[in-house]
Design an enzyme around this catalytic site. Structure first.
Site, PDB file in Angstrom:
ATOM      1  N   TRP A   7      -4.283   5.690   6.731  1.00 14.53           N
ATOM      2  CA  TRP A   7      -3.440   6.406   7.692  1.00 14.53           C
ATOM      3  C   TRP A   7      -4.127   6.626   9.028  1.00 14.53           C
ATOM      4  CZ3 TRP A   7      -6.489  10.358   9.021  1.00 14.53           C
ATOM      5  CH2 TRP A   7      -7.387  10.842   8.064  1.00 14.53           C
ATOM      6  N   LYS A  38       1.293  -2.745   2.010  1.00 12.32           N
ATOM      7  CA  LYS A  38       1.599  -1.374   1.575  1.00 12.32           C
ATOM      8  C   LYS A  38       0.864  -0.429   2.519  1.00 12.32           C
ATOM      9  CE  LYS A  38      -0.152   1.817  -0.500  1.00 12.32           C
ATOM     10  NZ  LYS A  38       0.295   2.916   0.365  1.00 12.32           N
ATOM     11  N   GLU A  41     -12.723  -2.918   3.323  1.00 11.73           N
ATOM     12  CA  GLU A  41     -13.228  -2.146   4.472  1.00 11.73           C
ATOM     13  C   GLU A  41     -13.216  -0.696   4.025  1.00 11.73           C
ATOM     14  OE1 GLU A  41     -14.379  -3.271   7.274  1.00 11.73           O
ATOM     15  OE2 GLU A  41     -13.715  -5.351   7.229  1.00 11.73           O
ATOM     16  N   ARG A  57     -13.898  10.339  18.552  1.00  8.82           N
ATOM     17  CA  ARG A  57     -12.799   9.369  18.603  1.00  8.82           C
ATOM     18  C   ARG A  57     -11.921   9.600  17.381  1.00  8.82           C
ATOM     19  NH1 ARG A  57     -13.247   3.623  16.841  1.00  8.82           N
ATOM     20  NH2 ARG A  57     -11.343   2.592  17.561  1.00  8.82           N
ATOM     21  N   CYS A  94     -13.724   5.745  10.134  1.00  8.49           N
ATOM     22  CA  CYS A  94     -14.799   5.281   9.249  1.00  8.49           C
ATOM     23  C   CYS A  94     -16.081   5.059  10.039  1.00  8.49           C
ATOM     24  CB  CYS A  94     -14.373   3.995   8.560  1.00  8.49           C
ATOM     25  SG  CYS A  94     -13.799   2.760   9.727  1.00  8.49           S
ATOM     26  N   GLU A 103     -18.515  11.539   3.414  1.00  9.89           N
ATOM     27  CA  GLU A 103     -17.867  11.322   4.699  1.00  9.89           C
ATOM     28  C   GLU A 103     -17.071  12.576   5.095  1.00  9.89           C
ATOM     29  OE1 GLU A 103     -15.185   8.092   4.158  1.00  9.89           O
ATOM     30  OE2 GLU A 103     -15.348   7.429   6.226  1.00  9.89           O
TER      31      GLU A 103
HETATM   32  P1  NAP Z   1      -7.458   6.091   0.582  1.00  9.92           P
HETATM   33  O1  NAP Z   1      -7.075   7.374  -0.028  1.00  9.92           O
HETATM   34  O2  NAP Z   1      -8.430   5.223  -0.128  1.00  9.92           O
HETATM   35  O3  NAP Z   1      -6.100   5.312   0.856  1.00  9.92           O
HETATM   36  C1  NAP Z   1      -6.073   4.059   1.490  1.00  9.92           C
HETATM   37  C2  NAP Z   1      -4.842   3.309   1.036  1.00  9.92           C
HETATM   38  O4  NAP Z   1      -4.938   3.079  -0.366  1.00  9.92           O
HETATM   39  C3  NAP Z   1      -3.534   4.073   1.251  1.00  9.92           C
HETATM   40  O5  NAP Z   1      -2.529   3.150   1.578  1.00  9.92           O
HETATM   41  C4  NAP Z   1      -3.297   4.675  -0.123  1.00  9.92           C
HETATM   42  O6  NAP Z   1      -1.950   4.963  -0.402  1.00  9.92           O
HETATM   43  C5  NAP Z   1      -3.770   3.542  -1.010  1.00  9.92           C
HETATM   44  N1  NAP Z   1      -4.084   3.939  -2.368  1.00  9.92           N
HETATM   45  C6  NAP Z   1      -4.542   5.126  -2.828  1.00  9.92           C
HETATM   46  N2  NAP Z   1      -4.704   5.073  -4.164  1.00  9.92           N
HETATM   47  C7  NAP Z   1      -4.344   3.823  -4.564  1.00  9.92           C
HETATM   48  C8  NAP Z   1      -4.284   3.158  -5.822  1.00  9.92           C
HETATM   49  N3  NAP Z   1      -4.641   3.746  -6.948  1.00  9.92           N
HETATM   50  N4  NAP Z   1      -3.866   1.868  -5.843  1.00  9.92           N
HETATM   51  C9  NAP Z   1      -3.502   1.238  -4.723  1.00  9.92           C
HETATM   52  N5  NAP Z   1      -3.532   1.831  -3.493  1.00  9.92           N
HETATM   53  C10 NAP Z   1      -3.957   3.100  -3.421  1.00  9.92           C
HETATM   54  O7  NAP Z   1      -8.080   6.299   2.048  1.00  9.92           O
HETATM   55  P2  NAP Z   1      -7.442   7.120   3.230  1.00  9.92           P
HETATM   56  O8  NAP Z   1      -7.694   8.552   2.974  1.00  9.92           O
HETATM   57  O9  NAP Z   1      -6.056   6.678   3.524  1.00  9.92           O
HETATM   58  O10 NAP Z   1      -8.309   6.597   4.455  1.00  9.92           O
HETATM   59  C11 NAP Z   1      -9.522   7.107   4.775  1.00  9.92           C
HETATM   60  C12 NAP Z   1     -10.642   6.224   4.258  1.00  9.92           C
HETATM   61  O11 NAP Z   1     -10.511   4.914   4.804  1.00  9.92           O
HETATM   62  C13 NAP Z   1     -11.995   6.706   4.683  1.00  9.92           C
HETATM   63  O12 NAP Z   1     -12.899   6.622   3.622  1.00  9.92           O
HETATM   64  C14 NAP Z   1     -12.379   5.725   5.791  1.00  9.92           C
HETATM   65  O13 NAP Z   1     -13.763   5.603   5.983  1.00  9.92           O
HETATM   66  C15 NAP Z   1     -11.754   4.476   5.312  1.00  9.92           C
HETATM   67  N6  NAP Z   1     -11.566   3.536   6.410  1.00  9.92           N
HETATM   68  C16 NAP Z   1     -12.373   2.447   6.459  1.00  9.92           C
HETATM   69  C17 NAP Z   1     -12.237   1.564   7.497  1.00  9.92           C
HETATM   70  C18 NAP Z   1     -13.127   0.344   7.578  1.00  9.92           C
HETATM   71  O14 NAP Z   1     -12.765  -0.556   8.294  1.00  9.92           O
HETATM   72  N7  NAP Z   1     -14.250   0.299   6.884  1.00  9.92           N
HETATM   73  C19 NAP Z   1     -11.279   1.774   8.484  1.00  9.92           C
HETATM   74  C20 NAP Z   1     -10.480   2.912   8.413  1.00  9.92           C
HETATM   75  C21 NAP Z   1     -10.626   3.780   7.349  1.00  9.92           C
HETATM   76  P3  NAP Z   1      -1.401   6.444  -0.120  1.00  9.92           P
HETATM   77  O15 NAP Z   1      -1.473   6.604   1.321  1.00  9.92           O
HETATM   78  O16 NAP Z   1      -0.027   6.439  -0.629  1.00  9.92           O
HETATM   79  O17 NAP Z   1      -2.316   7.371  -0.851  1.00  9.92           O
END
Ligand code: NAP
Length: 501
Positions: free
Chosen positions: A169, A193, A269, A297, A303, A400
């Site tokens: 998100w 998704k 990622e 930012r 991340c 984090e």
């Molecule tokens: P998240 O909870 O891991 O969710 C990411 C995506 O995965 C969402 O679309 C989420 O759906 C989905 N998801 C959750 N549980 C799942 C499951 N069991 N099976 C399949 N999909 C599932 O992470 P977030 O809170 O949205 O994002 C923050 C994280 O992203 C941080 O750790 C950040 O560091 C990382 N990030 C990394 C990068 C990079 O390039 N390295 C860039 C941006 C963000 P729902 O939204 O419906 O839960």
């Protein structure tokens, strides 16, 4: 609606008019449709908690239909001319750029970031479309004579096939375009998704791609409140050939295990916990500028956020005082307010976690130098916060923190700085400020990261390979490397044209 750099005036009417133009269905096989069971869910504004839109909530059957559409479109799509795919990407780049105001406001509404930041993301996210439109025509192989002269070796690149994309998100547009653009360029079809909290930007973007000439079935979008139930069966489905995920390390780890069943290609990622090193010879004002960028930012919800600010003990006092001044001057307000520098956190869960990490740091001996509290009233706002003397065992040095919290600790030697910086399971990015270029190069070799910012607080660039090592992920997005994630290498052995057989 008028949004200019000088004066941003957004009215409730503008917001409603934009929301009325956002598609609310699932996008499958080139058509917008309701969920198979008619289910819907609400998307909320994190600065007020109010419902922005009610949209279709995909079921596992919808996920299956989306993969079927992607699989059906794959063969013809892979055969299209590179220029055909490039023109679609270029048209989409122009369209997103022309509609930058709409995309920026939509992201501000569903995710919370200030409009100026959202506009920055539109430019960044759109650039992947332009960059990969240019790379489309440069997919190439090679031809050579085998060393023994007995055959010819033809090496070609083929699209991987149908892909599943799962995005977070925090950057609703850019995290999608960073995957979709190279997949289109390579000739892959896909199911996206998007995050449940911020699916609207992806829906508007899908419409733009459709209007830009993307054939039916190439991109399918299934937003859902049941991510595991909808994507789990797709990951086990032999028609799927690739999974690309951006999100937390915990979810990524689970998806890699699931993907092992059919030896699916994965790109991950994942999370980061970037160290930000300030050496005794740094230009302190530039280091503070860099820290503000790297830390604040996206309100700290990135991340790449600088989450462990490590400062040489001889300059710690000056650096900290200047950082506190800058952080303290940030206006916390709804992202549509012209003065807003920090919007709300994305939801209550994120705010609770941020406060938990701050409280833990204080409990184990850190000093509160600024902020440290939620902001009263509607929305999930949190004060810009600075913690000093943070001990190495505080949770915030290992987990984090996804918010506007700057934890500061000191070091005495370069060796200690490197040891502290590498003391983490993450390896996405590190930053360092020093005037000593030899030291800069030493750090670029010693720090265990995929990306390193030397005297800069920002590394993201569509022309550069983005990605991490250790538990921050597998694979790269953007740059020349980004398209490789969507290409297979095929080798064709050809008999010696001058031989007998
Ligand atoms: P998240 O909870 O891991 O969710 C990411 C995506 O995965 C969402 O679309 C989420 O759906 C989905 N998801 C959750 N549980 C799942 C499951 N069991 N099976 C399949 N999909 C599932 O992470 P977030 O809170 O949205 O994002 C923050 C994280 O992203 C941080 O750790 C950040 O560091 C990382 N990030 C990394 C990068 C990079 O390039 N390295 C860039 C941006 C963000 P729902 O939204 O419906 O839960």
């Amino acid at each position: 609606m008028t949004i200019t750099a000088e004066a941003m005036t957004i009215t409730a009417k503008d917001e409603r008019a934009l929301l009325a133009r956002v598609p609310t269905g699932l996008f499958i096989g080139g058509k917008w449709r309701d969920a198979s069971d008619g289910g819907t869910f609400n998307v909320e504004d994190p600065s007020t908690g109010e419902v922005l839109l009610k949209i279709a909530d995909a079921t596992p059957a919808d996920g299956e239909a989306a993969l079927a559409a992607a699989a059906a479109a794959q063969r013809d799509w892979a055969r299209t001319a590179p220029r055909f795919r490039a023109e679609i990407l270029r048209t989409a780049f122009e369209a997103v750029t022309a509609r930058a105001d709409d995309f920026a406001l939509l992201m501000t509404l569903e995710m919370g970031k200030p409009l100026a930041e959202a506009r920055g993301e539109v430019a960044y996210g759109a650039e992947f479309l332009r960059w990969f439109s240019e790379e489309t025509a440069r997919i190439a192989g090679r031809f050579s004579t085998a060393p023994d002269g007995n055959s010819r070796l033809l090496v070609t690149k083929r699209p991987v096939g149908p892909c599943l994309f799962i995005t977070p998100w925090n950057f609703p547009l850019a995290m999608a375009t960073r995957k979709i653009a190279p997949a289109i360029a390579a000739g892959c079809t896909m199911v996206l998704k998007p995050a449940g909290l911020t699916p609207l930007t992806a829906l508007l973007f899908a419409e733009v791609l459709q209007e830009s000439g993307l054939p039916a079935g190439v991109l399918n979008v299934v937003q859902t409140t049941s991510p595991g139930a909808v994507t789990g069966p797709l990951i086990k489905d032999a028609r799927l050939r690739k999974l690309s995920f951006t999100g937390s390390t915990g979810v990524g780890r689970r998806l890699i295990k699931d993907a092992a069943d059919q030896v699916l290609r994965v790109s991950m990622e994942l999370g980061g916990n970037a160290p930000f090193l300030v050496f005794e010879d740094a230009d302190i004002d530039k280091a503070v500028d860099g820290a503000m960028l790297a830390k604040m930012r996206n309100g700290g919800e990135a991340c790449t956020a600088a989450n462990r600010i490590l400062v040489h003990e001889s300059v710690a006092e000056e650096f900290t005082a200047k950082l506190i001044d800058r952080m303290g001057a940030h206006t916390v307000a709804r992202g549509t307010e012209p003065a807003s520098k920090i919007g709300p956190l994305v939801d209550e869960g994120t705010r609770t976690k941020v406060h938990e990490l701050v409280t833990d740091a204080l409990d184990v001996g850190a000093t509160l130098a600024l902020g440290g509290q939620s902001v009263d009233g509607l929305g999930y706002f949190y004060e810009p916060t600075v913690l000093t003397n943070v001990p190495p065992h505080a949770r915030i040095m290992h987990e984090e923190v996804f918010g506007p919290v700057a934890p500061i600790a000191t070091f005495a030697t370069e060796a200690e700085a490197i040891q502290l910086a590498n003391d983490t399971e993450f390896g996405l990015v590190a930053y360092a400020f020093t005037r000593d270029l030899y030291r800069g190069f030493r750090l670029s070799e010693e720090l265990e990261v995929g990306m390193f910012g030397l005297n800069t607080g920002i590394v993201s660039n569509p022309a550069a390979p983005f990605g991490g090592v250790k538990q921050s992920g597998i694979g790269r997005e953007g740059g020349l490397e980004g398209i490789d994630e969507y290409l297979e290498t095929r080798y064709v052995g050809i008999a010696d044209p001058f031989g007998d057989a």
